[in-house]
Scaffold this motif. Structure first.
Motif, PDB file in Angstrom:
ATOM      1  N   UNK A 222      26.880 -32.854  46.703  1.00 38.89           N
ATOM      2  CA  UNK A 222      27.192 -31.752  45.802  1.00 38.89           C
ATOM      3  C   UNK A 222      26.572 -31.880  44.418  1.00 38.89           C
ATOM      4  N   UNK A 223      26.080 -33.079  44.088  1.00 35.29           N
ATOM      5  CA  UNK A 223      25.647 -33.350  42.719  1.00 35.29           C
ATOM      6  C   UNK A 223      24.624 -32.331  42.204  1.00 35.29           C
ATOM      7  N   UNK A 224      23.607 -32.037  43.004  1.00 37.45           N
ATOM      8  CA  UNK A 224      22.538 -31.165  42.527  1.00 37.45           C
ATOM      9  C   UNK A 224      23.045 -29.755  42.243  1.00 37.45           C
ATOM     10  N   UNK A 225      23.998 -29.296  43.043  1.00 38.03           N
ATOM     11  CA  UNK A 225      24.564 -27.955  42.873  1.00 38.03           C
ATOM     12  C   UNK A 225      25.501 -27.864  41.680  1.00 38.03           C
ATOM     13  N   UNK A 226      26.204 -28.977  41.443  1.00 38.02           N
ATOM     14  CA  UNK A 226      27.340 -28.937  40.513  1.00 38.02           C
ATOM     15  C   UNK A 226      27.053 -29.515  39.140  1.00 38.02           C
ATOM     16  N   UNK A 227      25.887 -30.116  38.960  1.00 38.44           N
ATOM     17  CA  UNK A 227      25.583 -30.714  37.660  1.00 38.44           C
ATOM     18  C   UNK A 227      24.325 -30.092  37.074  1.00 38.44           C
ATOM     19  N   UNK A 228      24.260 -30.209  35.786  1.00 42.77           N
ATOM     20  CA  UNK A 228      23.117 -29.668  35.060  1.00 42.77           C
ATOM     21  C   UNK A 228      22.688 -30.734  34.068  1.00 42.77           C
ATOM     22  N   UNK A 229      21.506 -31.312  34.266  1.00 40.24           N
ATOM     23  CA  UNK A 229      21.071 -32.391  33.369  1.00 40.24           C
ATOM     24  C   UNK A 229      20.223 -31.818  32.245  1.00 40.24           C
ATOM     25  N   UNK A 230      20.689 -32.046  31.037  1.00 41.44           N
ATOM     26  CA  UNK A 230      20.047 -31.473  29.853  1.00 41.44           C
ATOM     27  C   UNK A 230      18.868 -32.332  29.430  1.00 41.44           C
ATOM     28  N   UNK A 231      17.752 -31.662  29.152  1.00 41.89           N
ATOM     29  CA  UNK A 231      16.598 -32.377  28.600  1.00 41.89           C
ATOM     30  C   UNK A 231      16.038 -31.563  27.453  1.00 41.89           C
ATOM     31  N   UNK A 232      15.757 -32.264  26.362  1.00 37.47           N
ATOM     32  CA  UNK A 232      15.316 -31.580  25.154  1.00 37.47           C
ATOM     33  C   UNK A 232      14.047 -30.753  25.420  1.00 37.47           C
ATOM     34  N   UNK A 233      14.069 -29.486  25.018  1.00 37.00           N
ATOM     35  CA  UNK A 233      12.896 -28.613  25.132  1.00 37.00           C
ATOM     36  C   UNK A 233      12.655 -28.069  26.527  1.00 37.00           C
TER      37      UNK A 233
END
Lengths: 341, 614
Positions: A222-233
């Motif tokens: 489920x990780x890919x569906x349920x998480x959002x990894x923030x990256x600058x820019x």
């Protein structure tokens, strides 16, 4: 002397001879391992690192780190660290705390440390439960949670720790998880790099009293569906095929599917320096069981430059010393003296 | 006009008015003026409970009592020779405190129908117009009118003008006691120098008050009090909270430890925070924390880092700090906890004095948690006593509680200030490296005092962890061993007990070394006991006075001293606290005299109590 400091240090150099006493399978082991891996890479002499904790499972942490450390009292690690940092600005001060320690009994000190912006690193191990006292709900436990102290379900509304940190004017706000060592390491590095109070929330599994609290975010399925990894820019993208993203519709974040006529250009581009967007991002805190919920963000939400308390304090002292010599006799004598022969 | 000047030996004046009338300032100015002449003195400000109670009401009365004498004085006096009453409420509140035949200087404008009503006088009754004051010499002045008259050329508003009323009274008293006004002119210059109008108006009214005395025929006599026969040397006036602040700065300078104060504002301790915040040039760090708990724990953090960690508070704050004091006891780390006591329990009587935190200081923590307790007996004594508290703390690696109270905190007396070079050194050494054969730091390895090493962060090779969990002796590792806990509890107690080997023996302050009655005191009862015992000794009674600075542990010879008297009397401003401990430790049938009214014990009442025991 134990060893010379010329040889590069390794994770082992940061381990102590004390037996680690967390429950087998506890998320704290992973966090300890990542901290021990990251510490030697920071270029900080070991003797200049101080780890201060309060009370709770996580607060055993200092005993397992071969640095200076203090296992203080419940909720007060932040206040102890404030006094230490104010008086010894050159030290690298780390606070290890839990959701009960820093958001319940010590909530007051946490918000005041953040607004003062001491240059310290807060690692908040959030397991959404009281582990050391064997399973009562915590200030981050979800509503209706059945625990020993809430047999009919909790009626407490939980804190959103990162929104709280933003409200207290924290200058660095980030989230990571015990089950993603690489991300955890990256966040520890960022936490250390930031000059000012760094607030890193670490989702940590308590496999005894709250097992699986974060599994939606940590399990492969489920990780890919349920998480959002923030990256600058970078645009806010997620999904098994990286095919979804967030866009801002007015002030409201919306999930869009990139294959439905939207391109990556339509997406919200992450900017850690944007305080307004950061506040919206920290407010993305949906229950994953809720229909149409948004994915949970991880990474650095916000970073800002603001003078640190201890720096300004030191400047005031330097300034005062430059203007007036420290003459004890003059002080004791004062301005109105009479003499008896 | 040629006037008679009468020489007096001892005068008590009380300035009383609305809390906005500037009575504290008037009192302080007259005090400094008196001190500069080498006259001995003692003061006692009596603050209203409210910051600004409604104008003219009884709860709004603010007082400042000053006693000055050509003899040594130890208390601000039991009753007043002169009362300055700026309004009817001020008279009503203080009438019982005036000696028969004493002078009452009243501002008649403060006795109009409105003020009389606010002071709860019955309709149509004015104490200035009936014979209720026939036992006193009443000096009536319309201060308000004369102040306005003096300022008629000034363009400021009436309200502003009326603010200078206290200067008229001050000027009049300067005339009455044959003073010059230089110190007050300098003070006004410093305070209002940049606001020429305000400065000029204050000076004008001050002079008007002086001239009023000088030119009015009604006042036939001025008074003079000669210099006191005091020890030769240089003196200044010193207040209790100020003396604590200076003592801490001096201890910081002499020990080489940077001073860190973690504090949360609380009456009557806040002035220590205010004072220390002014002295950043001595490297002083003051941290106004978010609460009492953060105040002490931040100081613990600073002490862990090698600072002289201090926290200041009053009773309610002590209660909040209790758990953190336990941490400091477990960490065996130097820390100074200053409790300026006030009336309790709970919020109690914040502006009134009491000695009711002694048992809290002794026992008020969870577990077996012994800490040394040092107390101050007079405002200036705070300097030496807090200096001694720091010495004990850093040399014995222990938190120390320092007890003062509201009476000492705000009282003032002449202080023969020391030279920095004459202050005793405070020796201490951080541990900087491992000893021979040591593989790693043993943080709970002890010296002959049972003190552990102070190894501060930043020292290579001495990395170690300490905390609030019970720890193994020597190694400091967490330990739940039954025998170890018993050992550690005993060691922590013995460490405090051993301090008795490193402090001065108890002295008899006054009186014979053997006799009928020993009056044993601690803290702010010093002046009253001193004066009462002196009076009885002069009458030939076999009475002695001993006053404790070290309340825990007691000086080693205290038991022997107690045995030398038939009876022991322990006067306290509480319901009997030291007496419990003395009875417990020395099995002596001591008697208590306990006043719990938020005000000091007077000499007069104490003389009566002792006489009854003779």
């Amino acid at each position: 002397m134990a060893e010379t400091l010329t040889a590069p240090l390794t994770a082992k150099d940061f381990a102590t001879d004390q037996e680690v006493r967390w429950c087998p399978g506890c998320g704290d082991y992973s966090i300890l391992a990542q901290v021990q891996k990251v510490m030697p890479t920071l270029g900080i002499p070991r003797e200049n690192i101080v780890i201060i904790s309060g009370i709770g499972c996580s607060s055993r942490f200092p005993y397992y780190m071969n640095t200076y450390g203090m296992h203080s009292i419940h909720g007060r690690a932040t206040a102890v660290a404030s006094g230490l940092k104010a008086s010894r600005p050159e030290l690298s001060v780390w606070i290890v705390t839990g959701d009960g320690d820093s958001l319940s009994i010590g909530g007051n000190h946490t918000i005041h440390l953040l607004r003062r912006n001491f240059d310290v690193n807060i690692l908040l191990f959030n397991n959404q439960i009281y582990g050391l006292t064997k399973g009562q709900y915590s200030p981050t436990s979800e509503e209706n949670k059945v625990t020993k102290s809430t047999p009919f379900g909790s009626i407490d509304h939980p804190f959103n720790p990162l929104a709280l940190a933003m409200g207290a004017d924290a200058t660095f706000v980030a989230r990571t998880m015990d089950r993603d060592p690489k991300h955890l390491q990256a966040m520890l590095l960022r936490t250390n790099q930031h000059k000012g109070a760094s607030f890193l929330e670490i989702y940590q599994n308590c496999n005894i009293f709250n097992d699986g609290a974060f599994e939606t975010f940590t399990e492969k399925s489920s990780k890919a569906q349920e998480t959002l990894f923030l990256e600058q820019g970078k645009p806010l993208r997620f999904g098994a095929a990286n095919d979804k993203g967030l866009k801002l519709d007015g002030f409201n974040p919306k999930v869009i599917n990139l294959d439905e006529g939207h391109s990556a250009d339509d997406l919200w581009i992450h900017d850690e320096k944007d305080i307004y967007k950061a506040q919206i991002l920290t407010r993305i805190f949906d229950d994953p069981k809720m229909e149409g919920h948004l994915p949970r963000p991880f990474g650095v939400f916000y970073e800002a430059d603001r003078p640190c308390y201890e720096e300004v304090m030191a400047l005031q002292i330097e300034d005062a010393k430059a203007r007036k010599a420290a003459d004890l006799d003059k002080l004791l004598r004062g301005n109105e003296v009479w003499t008896i022969a | 006009m040629i006037r008679k000047q009468e020489v007096l030996n001892d005068v008590v004046i009380k300035f009383a008015g609305d809390s906005g009338d500037g009575m504290q300032l008037t009192g302080t100015q007259f005090t400094n003026n008196t001190a500069l002449l080498g006259i001995d003195l003692s003061t006692f400000p009596d603050f209203p409970a409210e910051i600004r109670a409604p104008l003219g009401t009884l709860p709004g009365v603010s007082g400042f009592q000053l006693r000055f004498s050509s003899d040594r004085v130890y208390t601000p006096g039991d009753a007043c020779d002169v009362l300055v009453a700026m309004n009817a409420a001020a008279l009503k509140v203080n009438l019982t405190a005036i000696k028969k035949g004493g002078k009452i200087i009243v501002n008649t404008d403060g006795f109009d129908s409105k003020n009389l009503r606010l002071a709860n006088y019955p309709e149509g009754e004015n104490p200035l117009e009936n014979d209720s004051l026939s036992n006193y010499e009443v000096i009536k002045m319309d201060v308000t009118k004369m102040t306005r008259e003096a300022l008629k050329e000034f363009s400021m508003g009436m309200k502003e003008k009326d603010r200078a009323k206290n200067m008229f009274v001050l000027g009049f008293l300067y005339w009455m006691y044959g003073r010059d006004m230089d110190n007050t002119l300098t003070f006004l210059k410093d305070k209002f120098g940049k606001k020429q109008d305000i400065f000029d108006s204050n000076v004008k009214v001050l002079q008007a008050g002086y001239n009023y005395g000088d030119t009015t025929e009604a006042f036939g006599t001025t008074y003079k009090v000669e210099k006191a026969k005091m020890q030769a040397g240089s003196y200044r006036s010193m207040m209790g909270n100020q003396a604590i602040s200076y003592g801490l700065i001096a201890a910081s300078q002499k020990s080489g430890l940077p001073l860190f104060l973690g504090s949360y504002p609380i009456t009557p301790a806040s002035d220590i925070l205010h004072e220390l915040a002014r002295h950043k040039n001595f490297g002083v760090r003051t941290f106004q924390a978010e609460d009492e708990i953060a105040a002490i724990t931040s100081a613990i953090g600073a002490a862990y880092g090698g600072s002289l960690g201090v926290t200041t508070t009053s009773g309610p704050g002590m209660a909040l700090k209790a758990e953190a004091m336990g941490l400091a006891v477990m960490l065996e780390i130097p820390l100074i906890i200053i409790d300026v006591q006030r009336g309790g329990p709970s919020t109690g009587l914040p502006t009134k004095t009491e000695q009711s935190d002694l048992l809290q200081a002794y026992y008020g923590r969870n577990g077996e948690c012994p800490m040394p307790v040092v107390s101050a007996s007079t405002p200036a004594d705070c300097f030496d006593a807090v200096y001694e508290a720091v010495r004990i703390s850093v040399q014995h690696m222990t938190p120390v509680i320092f007890l003062s109270d509201g009476y000492i905190a705000n009282g003032a007396e002449p202080w023969k200030f020391p030279k920095a070079e004459d202050l005793p050194p405070i020796h201490l050494k951080f541990k900087t490296e491992l000893g021979d054969g040591e593989e790693k730091l043993q943080p709970y390895l002890r010296d002959e005092k049972l003190a552990r090493p102070w190894a501060i962060p930043g020292t290579p090779g001495l990395e170690h962890r300490i905390g609030g969990l019970e720890k193994q002796n020597v190694t400091g590792n967490i330990s739940y061993e039954p025998e170890n806990h018993q050992l550690m509890v005993k060691i922590r107690q013995e460490k405090v007990d051993k301090i008795a080997n490193y402090i001065a023996e108890q002295k008899i302050d006054n009186g014979p070394e053997k006799g009928k009655i020993l009056v044993l005191g601690w803290g702010s009862t010093y002046g009253a006991i001193k004066s009462a015992v002196a009076e009885l000794l002069a009458q030939g009674h076999p009475v002695a006075h001993a006053h404790l600075r070290h309340v825990r542990p007691f000086p080693k010879n205290l038991g022997d001293i107690i045995k030398n008297y038939d009876k022991v009397l322990i006067p306290e401003i509480n319901n009997g606290q030291l007496i419990k401990i003395i009875r417990d430790v020395y099995f002596v049938d001591a008697k208590g005299y306990n006043k719990i009214m938020g005000i000091p014990i007077t000499k007069t009442e104490l003389v009566e109590v002792i006489k009854e025991m003779l």
